[in-house]
Structures are given as structure tokens and as C-alpha cells.
Motif scaffolding. Structure first.
Motif, PDB file in Angstrom:
ATOM      1  N   ALA A 134       4.694  19.146   3.676  1.00  0.00           N
ATOM      2  CA  ALA A 134       5.226  18.085   4.535  1.00  0.00           C
ATOM      3  C   ALA A 134       4.077  17.282   5.135  1.00  0.00           C
ATOM      4  N   GLY A 135       2.981  17.982   5.484  1.00  0.00           N
ATOM      5  CA  GLY A 135       1.823  17.298   6.060  1.00  0.00           C
ATOM      6  C   GLY A 135       1.223  16.305   5.092  1.00  0.00           C
ATOM      7  N   ILE A 136       0.959  16.751   3.860  1.00  0.00           N
ATOM      8  CA  ILE A 136       0.346  15.850   2.878  1.00  0.00           C
ATOM      9  C   ILE A 136       1.254  14.644   2.622  1.00  0.00           C
ATOM     10  N   PHE A 137       2.536  14.920   2.411  1.00  0.00           N
ATOM     11  CA  PHE A 137       3.459  13.839   2.107  1.00  0.00           C
ATOM     12  C   PHE A 137       3.603  12.887   3.300  1.00  0.00           C
ATOM     13  N   GLY A 138       3.834  13.478   4.479  1.00  0.00           N
ATOM     14  CA  GLY A 138       4.059  12.659   5.672  1.00  0.00           C
ATOM     15  C   GLY A 138       2.835  11.835   6.040  1.00  0.00           C
ATOM     16  N   VAL A 139       1.655  12.458   5.962  1.00  0.00           N
ATOM     17  CA  VAL A 139       0.437  11.737   6.315  1.00  0.00           C
ATOM     18  C   VAL A 139       0.214  10.584   5.348  1.00  0.00           C
ATOM     19  N   THR A 140       0.454  10.838   4.055  1.00  0.00           N
ATOM     20  CA  THR A 140       0.298   9.767   3.066  1.00  0.00           C
ATOM     21  C   THR A 140       1.225   8.598   3.385  1.00  0.00           C
ATOM     22  N   VAL A 141       2.498   8.920   3.631  1.00  0.00           N
ATOM     23  CA  VAL A 141       3.451   7.854   3.956  1.00  0.00           C
ATOM     24  C   VAL A 141       3.001   7.096   5.198  1.00  0.00           C
ATOM     25  N   MET A 152      -0.471  -0.927   5.246  1.00  0.00           N
ATOM     26  CA  MET A 152       0.092  -2.081   4.562  1.00  0.00           C
ATOM     27  C   MET A 152       0.988  -2.923   5.462  1.00  0.00           C
ATOM     28  N   GLY A 153       1.687  -2.276   6.373  1.00  0.00           N
ATOM     29  CA  GLY A 153       2.583  -3.024   7.256  1.00  0.00           C
ATOM     30  C   GLY A 153       3.673  -3.723   6.454  1.00  0.00           C
ATOM     31  N   GLY A 154       4.266  -4.767   7.030  1.00  0.00           N
ATOM     32  CA  GLY A 154       5.251  -5.583   6.308  1.00  0.00           C
ATOM     33  C   GLY A 154       6.457  -4.778   5.854  1.00  0.00           C
ATOM     34  N   TRP A 155       6.974  -5.116   4.679  1.00  0.00           N
ATOM     35  CA  TRP A 155       8.222  -4.491   4.233  1.00  0.00           C
ATOM     36  C   TRP A 155       8.021  -3.021   3.880  1.00  0.00           C
ATOM     37  N   MET A 212      -2.238   4.701  13.478  1.00  0.00           N
ATOM     38  CA  MET A 212      -2.912   3.725  12.608  1.00  0.00           C
ATOM     39  C   MET A 212      -2.817   2.327  13.201  1.00  0.00           C
ATOM     40  N   LEU A 213      -1.639   1.987  13.718  1.00  0.00           N
ATOM     41  CA  LEU A 213      -1.450   0.655  14.281  1.00  0.00           C
ATOM     42  C   LEU A 213      -2.433   0.413  15.412  1.00  0.00           C
ATOM     43  N   ALA A 214      -2.673   1.480  16.212  1.00  0.00           N
ATOM     44  CA  ALA A 214      -3.618   1.337  17.313  1.00  0.00           C
ATOM     45  C   ALA A 214      -5.049   1.267  16.789  1.00  0.00           C
TER      46      ALA A 214
END
Lengths: 328, 273
Positions: free
Chosen positions: B86-93, B100-103, B158-160
Motif C-alpha cells: 500500500a505504501g509503494i502504491f500510495g506514495v507513487t500515486v 503533475m496536478g491538473g486532471w 508535495m503541493l507545499a
């Protein structure tokens, strides 16, 4: 306010559609033929199976099946349980009140305990009392709910024999009506006696979470200028603490409660099994045991939708309570 | 060095308990007094303290201590697997959405909202209920709802971080977005990931126990703490020790993880002091 409400509702609808799709998709992540699964059979004669596949529309493209499913839902059709020989909606709405009663009682119980204790822990920060409250919080987080339930049964039902070990003693509403109309306390007493142990079990982890939240919230509020003003104008400490600090700490709690409501509903699945409480969670677990798939799917859907609705309502209440949120 | 000497006692206690547990689980075959599945006909539901059976035996006459040692393997295996996957997947997402932001960001966040609309345990029960019991399905079910925490927290941080001067500096010297994310921003969110992972493991272990308790976890005759509790439920009056000990083990484990997590949070994040 109208724009705020509209935005929350459209957001909620998008999420709802996703939730519906996930529940619909459950049938397709199962190993094996969905028709077999829906019938609840391990094997069936191929001809009947082919008939059922056509009848249920399982031979058609997935998105058509999904729109069919949605149309059914709009008509209040949650599917048909071949095992119970009854529409799923009937099965669920028979048991949902029991779950809501249990979850509501647990919520009330944890609020009644957590709000005053959390406030006191913040007021007397770093005192022995704060320390004990902190220990209680960690304990509440770490206790597996179903284990606490078993221990309570062992202590209060089997050893002291004060309270019943399992089952539901009739609806709480029915008991209240009985008391009001006939002055008869027996029904209410019976239903309360059955409610105490499962409600305490379900409330324990939530109480721990809320206590920590209230403590931190009040602690933060106590640092504000308006608290100094309140003290400076000579208000009593009790008034400062409960009227000024606690009230402001409680507003953000409204949204947190929405999230916690979900934990209650999820926890109820397990706790209902421990106490043989005849609710939607137990229906779900039993449905899994009987491979009664439509019932499982329907119950998951109803509980998830109940959660979304509660969450949305609390979100709107938050906007109403705190005007700053609406204009974000 | 100074930092190490001021190590939070909660970290030491939590990590110590977990280390003991890990040793017990890994060395189960050496420490267990009996094979976990051996049936002792003359010792059915023997109470704790019976010679040869420190914690007593279960309803089939199997040694409880041995079964609990082997059961610890399941708890830790499931807990660790869920956190890692879950960590690897969640962190990647979270990294991708945040960078990338946006859509992309919009879609990713809507998906996490959909998952979060289910009461966590409910979704896991449904998935295992459909796919059938067993450890692999259990891990899948728990991963499905736990990756969202990592994704949301990482994306938020990340946004910060995007606005930080050192990231801006990296961008101005011509680093690619991928380099910025991996070299500059990922280390910035590492602390949060470690803390989330600690609490995530606690909730995964509790969820495993709950699912096994419902009969949706490990398949008999293998044991996990939850499945021992499930078997013992019917014999609550006759053999309370079968309920008390596995539950205690669960509670101590989860508490150790919470202590460790709380300690790590204060230690790694000076702002929270």
C-alpha cells in the motif's frame, strides 16, 4: 450558501457514482462464473445456468449491465437473494434499524464520555489526570474491538450474570413508545440491557479518538486571544473553558464525526457478530458464509450510501456552523 | 549523536516490544514447545500452567503458546506486506498526482474519495467475502483501502514542497520534473511516510485479526491470533484463557506500534513539539 450546498452535493454525487460502480464490480472480481455466484451454487446444470446468464443480462457488455443496475437501484431494486428467496431490499431494511440503533448509541456514549474528559485533560495539561486520559486513549486505540466485546461478555454476562451475552431485546424506539403510551418500563429496560455491552464495545475506540481530538482542539483554543479577553473580563474559569474554548474546539469536530461514523458502521460488522446483534453487518457476514452474493452486495451498498449521506449532512452542517468555510 | 541520546522513550519501548515479537515469530520453530498443529488428546482445554503447556491448550488439545508464536508470523507478515504494498502504491500515486496536478491530480483524488466513502473494514469484508478467505486475498483487501492514506498525505505535502525555494532553485538549474520529485521532494515527505507506515501496520494487524475472527482470514488448521479468538468464542465459559492470551498479544503489538508512531512523529518532526 446555495452555491456551497450545490458544490458539495455534486461532489457527493460523483463519489456516489464511483461507489455504485465499485459495488457493482464486486460481482466481477469474484473467481468463477457470476451467474453461479448470484445463484449461490457451487455447481448447477449448464442449461439452467445459461438461462440465468441471459435472464440476468450477464452476457451483455459491462457498461449496459451497469446502467441496468443503476436503473434497478432507482426503482428501489437491490437485487434478489436466491438463498433467502426474498428481495435483498426487504432483508436489509428489516435489519438496518438495529445497526443504526447500535451505532447511534455508541456515538452518543462516546461523545458523552470524550467531550468532558478531553476538555479536562486539556485544561489540566501535563497533570496526572492528563496522563491517565492519555493512557486511556492509547488503550482505546489498541484494544481490538471484538476482543473487548468477548472480555465484557466474559465479565458481565458469564461471571457476574448482570447483562445478557447476546441478542437484541426488541427495538429501543418500541421501548420508548411503550413507556410513553402505557407507562410500561419493561420493554425499554429489556432493550437497554441488551444494548449496553455491544454499544460500549463499539464506542471504545471512538471514545479514544474523540478524546484526543477534543483535548488537542481545546488546548489550541485556550491559546487564543479571546480566551485571555474572557479571563480578563472576569468570567469564571468554567465559563471560559466550556463556553469559549470548548465551543470553538467542537466546530471542526463536526467533520471529524463524519469520518468516524464510517468507522462505527465498519466496526459494527464485527461487533454485531460477537453479540449476535441482528443488524445489517451480521446479515453481511452471514451472507458471505452462505455464498449469498446479492445480499452481500446490497448490504455493502446500503451501508456505504448511509455513510456518504451522513458525511454530506455533517459537511453541510459544518458550513452552516462556521461561515468561513463557505467562502473557501 | 546528540539527537540519538535524546531518543524518545516511547520509541525505545515500542521498538523493543516489536523486536521481541519479531524474534518470537521468526524463531517460532525453535521456541515453540510443541508443533502448533499437534493434538494432545489427554489435554483438551487444559488451563494455563499445566506442566508442558505454559498457556494451556485449545479445544482440540493443541498448545496455545505454540499456536500463538506461529500466529505472530501471520500478523506480522500481513501487517508488513500491507504497509509495503500500500505504501509503494500510495506514495507513487501521491507523487504523480502532486507533481503533475491538473486532471491527473483530480482523477486520483476522486478515486481516493470513492475508496474513503466505504467504512474501511466493510470494504475489506466485502472483498474477502467475494474472493474467498486466505492470506493473499486478505492482503489484497487491506491494501485496497489503505493506500489512500499515503496518496493523500504525500500529495498534500508535495503541493507545499513545490513552492519551497530549494525546489525552485533545482528547477532553475534545469533539473527535470522527475529529478526534482525523486531527489528533492521525496526525501521531504519520507518522515511522513515512515510515521504513516507505523500506524498503518497497527491498523492492518487489527483488521487482519477482525477478518480472521469473522472466518475470512487464514485457513484452518493454520492459526492467526484472530482465528484462535474465533475458535475460542464458543468456549468462552469453559476456556477463557483461549480468549485472554491471543487478545493480549494483539493489544500489546498494536500498542507498541502506536507508541513507536507517536514517538517517531515527535522525534522526526520538530514542529509538533
Amino acid at each position: 450558501m446555495t452555491r456551497f450546498v450545490m458544490r458539495r452535493i455534486t461532489g457527493g454525487l460523483t463519489v456516489l457514482l464511483g461507489v455504485l460502480f465499485l459495488v457493482f464490480a464486486l460481482a466481477h472480481i469474484a473467481p468463477g462464473d457470476p451467474a453461479l455466484l448470484i445463484m449461490g451454487l457451487e455447481s448447477a446444470d449448464p442449461e439452467r445456468l445459461a438461462d440465468l446468464t441471459v435472464k440476468l443480462g450477464l452476457d451483455r457488455p459491462l457498461w449496459i449491465q451497469f446502467t441496468d443496475y443503476l436503473q434497478g437501484l432507482l426503482r428501489g431494486d437491490l437485487g434478489y437473494s436466491y438463498r433467502a428467496q426474498q428481495p435483498v431490499s426487504v432483508l436489509i431494511f428489516e435489519r438496518l434499524p438495529a445497526t443504526l440503533e447500535l451505532a447511534g448509541a455508541a456515538l452518543l456514549l462516546s461523545l458523552v464520555i470524550a467531550v468532558p474528559l478531553g476538555t479536562l485533560a486539556a485544561r489540566f495539561q501535563r497533570s496526572g489526570w492528563d496522563y491517565v486520559a492519555g493512557l486511556g486513549t492509547v488503550l482505546g486505540f489498541s484494544l481490538p474491538g471484538f476482543w473487548l466485546g468477548l472480555l465484557l461478555i466474559l465479565t458481565f454476562a458469564l461471571f457476574f450474570q448482570w447483562l445478557p451475552a447476546s441478542g437484541r431485546g426488541g427495538s429501543l424506539m418500541g421501548g420508548v413508545v411503550d413507556l410513553l403510551l402505557r407507562g410500561e418500563f419493561r420493554a425499554l429496560g429489556l432493550s437497554l440491557r441488551h444494548l449496553i455491552l455491544p454499544a460500549v464495545t463499539l464506542a471504545a475506540p471512538l471514545t479514544a479518538l474523540l478524546m484526543r481530538f477534543v483535548r488537542n482542539g481545546v488546548l489550541q483554543a485556550l491559546g487564543n486571544d479571546y480566551i485571555r479577553t474572557a479571563r480578563a473580563k472576569g468570567l469564571s474559569e468554567r465559563c471560559v473553558l466550556f463556553r469559549h474554548a470548548l465551543k470553538n474546539a467542537l466546530i471542526p469536530m463536526v467533520t471529524v464525526l463524519g469520518l468516524y461514523a464510517g468507522r462505527l458502521l465498519g466496526g459494527a460488522v464485527v461487533i454485531e457478530t460477537v453479540f449476535a446483534w441482528p443488524g445489517a453487518g451480521r446479515l453481511m457476514v452471514n451472507a458471505i458464509g452462505r455464498r449469498d452474493f446479492p445480499t452481500l452486495q446490497g448490504a455493502v451498498l446500503v451501508v456505504a450510501v448511509a455513510f456518504i449521506v451522513i458525511h454530506l449532512l455533517l459537511d453541510l452542517a459544518y458550513g452552516w456552523l462556521d461561515p468561513r468555510i463557505r467562502y473557501e | 549523536m546528540n539527537r540519538l541520546s535524546r531518543l524518545d522513550p516511547r520509541i525505545i519501548v515500542g521498538a523493543g516490544i516489536l523486536a521481541l515479537l519479531l524474534i518470537g515469530a521468526l524463531g517460532a520453530s525453535a521456541f515453540a514447545p510443541h508443533p502448533p498443529e499437534r493434538i494432545h488428546d489427554d489435554f483438551i482445554m487444559a488451563p494455563p500452567g499445566t506442566p508442558g503447556f505454559l498457556l494451556g491448550t485449545d479445544t482440540l488439545g493443541r498448545d496455545l503458546l505454540s499456536r500463538m508464536l506461529y500466529g505472530a508470523r501471520v500478523s506480522l507478515l500481513v501487517g508488513a506486506s500491507v504497509v509495503v504494498i500500500a505504501g509503494i502504491f500510495g506514495v507513487t500515486v501521491g507523487l504523480v498526482a502532486g507533481a503533475m496536478g491538473g486532471w491527473v491530480d483530480h482523477v486520483a483524488m476522486r478515486i481516493t474519495e470513492i475508496i474513503l466513502s466505504f467504512p474501511p473494514l466493510l470494504l475489506a469484508v466485502a472483498i474477502v467475502g467475494v474472493r474467498g478467505p486466505g492470506v493473499p486475498n486478505l492482503i489484497i483487501a487491506l491494501v485496497v483501502f489503505s493506500w489512500t492514506d499515503y496518496a493523500r498525505v504525500v500529495r498534500g505535502e508535495m503541493l507545499a514542497l513545490r513552492e519551497e525555494p530549494y525546489v525552485e532553485a533545482g528547477r532553475s538549474i534545469g533539473m527535470t520534473e522527475a529529478q526534482l520529485v525523486l531527489r528533492y521532494m521525496l526525501p521531504g515527505v519520507a518522515n511522513s511516510i515512515v510515521i504513516l507506515g507505523t500506524f498503518g501496520m497497527a491498523s492492518a494487524i487489527l483488521a487482519e485479526a477482525a477478518l480472521s475472527f469473522l472466518g475470512l482470514g487464514v485457513v484452518a488448521p493454520a492459526a492467526s491470533w484472530g482465528s484462535i479468538l474465533s475458535d475460542a468464542r464458543v468456549f468462552l465459559r469453559l476456556a477463557p484463557h483461549l480468549v485472554v492470551f491471543p487478545g493480549l498479544a494483539l493489544m500489546v503489538t498494536v500498542m507498541a506500534l502506536h507508541l513507536l508512531g507517536d514517538g517517531l512523529r515527535d522525534w522526526l518532526d520538530p514542529r509538533s513539539k
